[in-house]
Design a protein around this motif. Structure first.
Motif, PDB file in Angstrom:
ATOM      1  N   ARG A  37      43.757  32.387  32.157  1.00  0.00           N
ATOM      2  CA  ARG A  37      42.515  31.950  32.782  1.00  0.00           C
ATOM      3  C   ARG A  37      41.426  33.008  32.627  1.00  0.00           C
ATOM      4  NH1 ARG A  37      41.678  30.979  39.060  1.00  0.00           N
ATOM      5  NH2 ARG A  37      39.582  30.167  38.961  1.00  0.00           N
ATOM      6  N   GLY A  38      40.197  32.584  32.359  1.00  0.00           N
ATOM      7  CA  GLY A  38      39.083  33.520  32.213  1.00  0.00           C
ATOM      8  C   GLY A  38      38.835  34.305  33.483  1.00  0.00           C
ATOM      9  N   VAL A  39      38.435  35.531  33.325  1.00  0.00           N
ATOM     10  CA  VAL A  39      38.319  36.424  34.468  1.00  0.00           C
ATOM     11  C   VAL A  39      36.864  36.716  34.858  1.00  0.00           C
ATOM     12  CG1 VAL A  39      38.334  38.608  33.228  1.00  0.00           C
ATOM     13  CG2 VAL A  39      39.443  38.461  35.430  1.00  0.00           C
ATOM     14  N   THR A  40      35.915  36.361  34.011  1.00  0.00           N
ATOM     15  CA  THR A  40      34.513  36.703  34.268  1.00  0.00           C
ATOM     16  C   THR A  40      34.001  36.116  35.581  1.00  0.00           C
ATOM     17  OG1 THR A  40      34.125  36.809  31.896  1.00  0.00           O
ATOM     18  CG2 THR A  40      32.191  36.657  33.300  1.00  0.00           C
ATOM     19  N   LYS A  41      34.265  34.854  35.830  1.00  0.00           N
ATOM     20  CA  LYS A  41      33.798  34.223  37.068  1.00  0.00           C
ATOM     21  C   LYS A  41      34.453  34.860  38.290  1.00  0.00           C
ATOM     22  CE  LYS A  41      33.334  29.739  39.406  1.00  0.00           C
ATOM     23  NZ  LYS A  41      33.302  30.397  40.682  1.00  0.00           N
ATOM     24  N   MET A  42      35.751  35.152  38.181  1.00  0.00           N
ATOM     25  CA  MET A  42      36.444  35.793  39.304  1.00  0.00           C
ATOM     26  C   MET A  42      35.875  37.191  39.556  1.00  0.00           C
ATOM     27  SD  MET A  42      40.439  34.682  38.792  1.00  0.00           S
ATOM     28  CE  MET A  42      40.582  35.089  37.053  1.00  0.00           C
ATOM     29  N   ARG A  43      35.594  37.919  38.483  1.00  0.00           N
ATOM     30  CA  ARG A  43      35.027  39.266  38.611  1.00  0.00           C
ATOM     31  C   ARG A  43      33.641  39.194  39.257  1.00  0.00           C
ATOM     32  NH1 ARG A  43      35.519  41.361  33.293  1.00  0.00           N
ATOM     33  NH2 ARG A  43      33.435  40.589  32.914  1.00  0.00           N
ATOM     34  N   ARG A  44      32.864  38.179  38.867  1.00  0.00           N
ATOM     35  CA  ARG A  44      31.532  38.004  39.457  1.00  0.00           C
ATOM     36  C   ARG A  44      31.633  37.673  40.946  1.00  0.00           C
ATOM     37  NH1 ARG A  44      29.280  33.097  37.987  1.00  0.00           N
ATOM     38  NH2 ARG A  44      28.513  32.522  40.003  1.00  0.00           N
ATOM     39  N   ASP A  45      32.591  36.811  41.299  1.00  0.00           N
ATOM     40  CA  ASP A  45      32.770  36.446  42.707  1.00  0.00           C
ATOM     41  C   ASP A  45      33.178  37.646  43.569  1.00  0.00           C
ATOM     42  OD1 ASP A  45      32.075  33.864  42.056  1.00  0.00           O
ATOM     43  OD2 ASP A  45      34.146  33.126  41.992  1.00  0.00           O
ATOM     44  N   LEU A  46      33.902  38.592  42.965  1.00  0.00           N
ATOM     45  CA  LEU A  46      34.304  39.809  43.680  1.00  0.00           C
ATOM     46  C   LEU A  46      33.211  40.878  43.664  1.00  0.00           C
ATOM     47  CD1 LEU A  46      37.968  40.176  42.384  1.00  0.00           C
ATOM     48  CD2 LEU A  46      37.259  39.632  44.724  1.00  0.00           C
ATOM     49  N   HIS A  47      32.119  40.602  42.964  1.00  0.00           N
ATOM     50  CA  HIS A  47      31.013  41.552  42.781  1.00  0.00           C
ATOM     51  C   HIS A  47      31.479  42.819  42.082  1.00  0.00           C
ATOM     52  CE1 HIS A  47      27.728  39.507  44.898  1.00  0.00           C
ATOM     53  NE2 HIS A  47      28.726  38.918  45.540  1.00  0.00           N
ATOM     54  N   PHE A  48      32.354  42.658  41.085  1.00  0.00           N
ATOM     55  CA  PHE A  48      32.800  43.770  40.244  1.00  0.00           C
ATOM     56  C   PHE A  48      31.909  43.818  39.013  1.00  0.00           C
ATOM     57  CE2 PHE A  48      37.636  44.102  41.321  1.00  0.00           C
ATOM     58  CZ  PHE A  48      37.322  44.372  42.628  1.00  0.00           C
ATOM     59  N   LEU A  49      31.402  44.991  38.703  1.00  0.00           N
ATOM     60  CA  LEU A  49      30.662  45.177  37.459  1.00  0.00           C
ATOM     61  C   LEU A  49      31.653  45.406  36.325  1.00  0.00           C
ATOM     62  CD1 LEU A  49      27.802  47.605  38.531  1.00  0.00           C
ATOM     63  CD2 LEU A  49      27.527  45.278  37.710  1.00  0.00           C
ATOM     64  N   PRO A  50      31.345  44.923  35.109  1.00  0.00           N
ATOM     65  CA  PRO A  50      32.190  45.270  33.967  1.00  0.00           C
ATOM     66  C   PRO A  50      32.223  46.790  33.777  1.00  0.00           C
ATOM     67  CG  PRO A  50      30.641  43.537  33.379  1.00  0.00           C
ATOM     68  CD  PRO A  50      30.241  44.027  34.734  1.00  0.00           C
ATOM     69  N   VAL A  51      33.270  47.280  33.151  1.00  0.00           N
ATOM     70  CA  VAL A  51      33.468  48.722  32.997  1.00  0.00           C
ATOM     71  C   VAL A  51      32.284  49.389  32.299  1.00  0.00           C
ATOM     72  CG1 VAL A  51      34.934  50.471  31.918  1.00  0.00           C
ATOM     73  CG2 VAL A  51      35.967  48.539  33.092  1.00  0.00           C
ATOM     74  N   ARG A  52      31.765  48.794  31.236  1.00  0.00           N
ATOM     75  CA  ARG A  52      30.630  49.387  30.530  1.00  0.00           C
ATOM     76  C   ARG A  52      29.428  49.542  31.467  1.00  0.00           C
ATOM     77  NH1 ARG A  52      29.570  50.007  25.232  1.00  0.00           N
ATOM     78  NH2 ARG A  52      31.235  48.594  24.645  1.00  0.00           N
ATOM     79  N   SER A  53      29.182  48.567  32.322  1.00  0.00           N
ATOM     80  CA  SER A  53      28.072  48.650  33.272  1.00  0.00           C
ATOM     81  C   SER A  53      28.317  49.750  34.303  1.00  0.00           C
ATOM     82  CB  SER A  53      27.883  47.311  33.983  1.00  0.00           C
ATOM     83  OG  SER A  53      27.519  46.314  33.062  1.00  0.00           O
ATOM     84  N   LEU A  54      29.579  49.978  34.656  1.00  0.00           N
ATOM     85  CA  LEU A  54      29.896  51.066  35.584  1.00  0.00           C
ATOM     86  C   LEU A  54      29.541  52.417  34.976  1.00  0.00           C
ATOM     87  CD1 LEU A  54      33.320  49.830  36.999  1.00  0.00           C
ATOM     88  CD2 LEU A  54      31.144  49.945  38.211  1.00  0.00           C
TER      89      LEU A  54
END
Length: 156
Positions: A37-54
């Motif tokens: 299952r794709g993780v982007t939507k779940m990551r957005r819902d958790l308010h996690f930034l992608p690693v590069r953005s961190l």
């Protein structure tokens, strides 16, 4: 103005991808989801930034501290405010911009792009002016993370 996501603080792309996979695994674990299952939507819902953005966030935060005298002198000495030209042009009146060193041909391109004295000002100058003028570290972090979140998840 848009924050660039080219800087990775000297980390190799393969290591960056590994870190992103670890973050994705953590998100799947939190949701109890299986692997396909794709993780982007779940990551957005958790308010996690992608690693590069961190990484971009950390470089911008360190640059903010250098500009505002909150970083150690050996770091602050690497960052210089851009001097306005003698004949003021409307676009040149922004006193919050930093001097971006020119890339010399004798430097190895890969290393110069990752150096803080190049990546810091480049990311800093790409921030909107109101973020560069933030009056506290907390307020700056709030504005920066909101900006990076919008960019990462294509929000207006």
């Amino acid at each position: 103005a848009v924050v660039s996501t080219q800087s990775t603080g000297g980390i190799k792309e393969t290591d960056l991808l590994r870190l992103q996979k670890i973050q994705n695994s953590a998100v799947r674990f939190i949701y109890g989801s299986r692997g396909l299952r794709g993780v982007t939507k779940m990551r957005r819902d958790l308010h996690f930034l992608p690693v590069r953005s961190l990484f971009d966030c950390k470089v911008c935060l360190l640059t903010y501290k250098c500009v505002n005298g909150l970083a150690p002198p050996y770091m602050s000495d690497l960052i210089k405010l851009r001097k306005p030209k003698a004949q003021v042009v409307r676009l040149d009146s922004d006193t919050t911009l930093l001097y971006e060193p020119y890339k010399k041909k004798d430097y190895h391109y890969e290393y110069t792009e990752k150096a803080f004295f190049i990546s810091g000002p480049k990311l800093w100058n790409s921030l909107p002016r109101n973020e560069r003028e933030a009056d506290s570290v907390g307020y700056f972090k709030n504005l920066l993370k909101t900006q990076l979140f919008k960019i990462a998840y294509d929000e207006p």
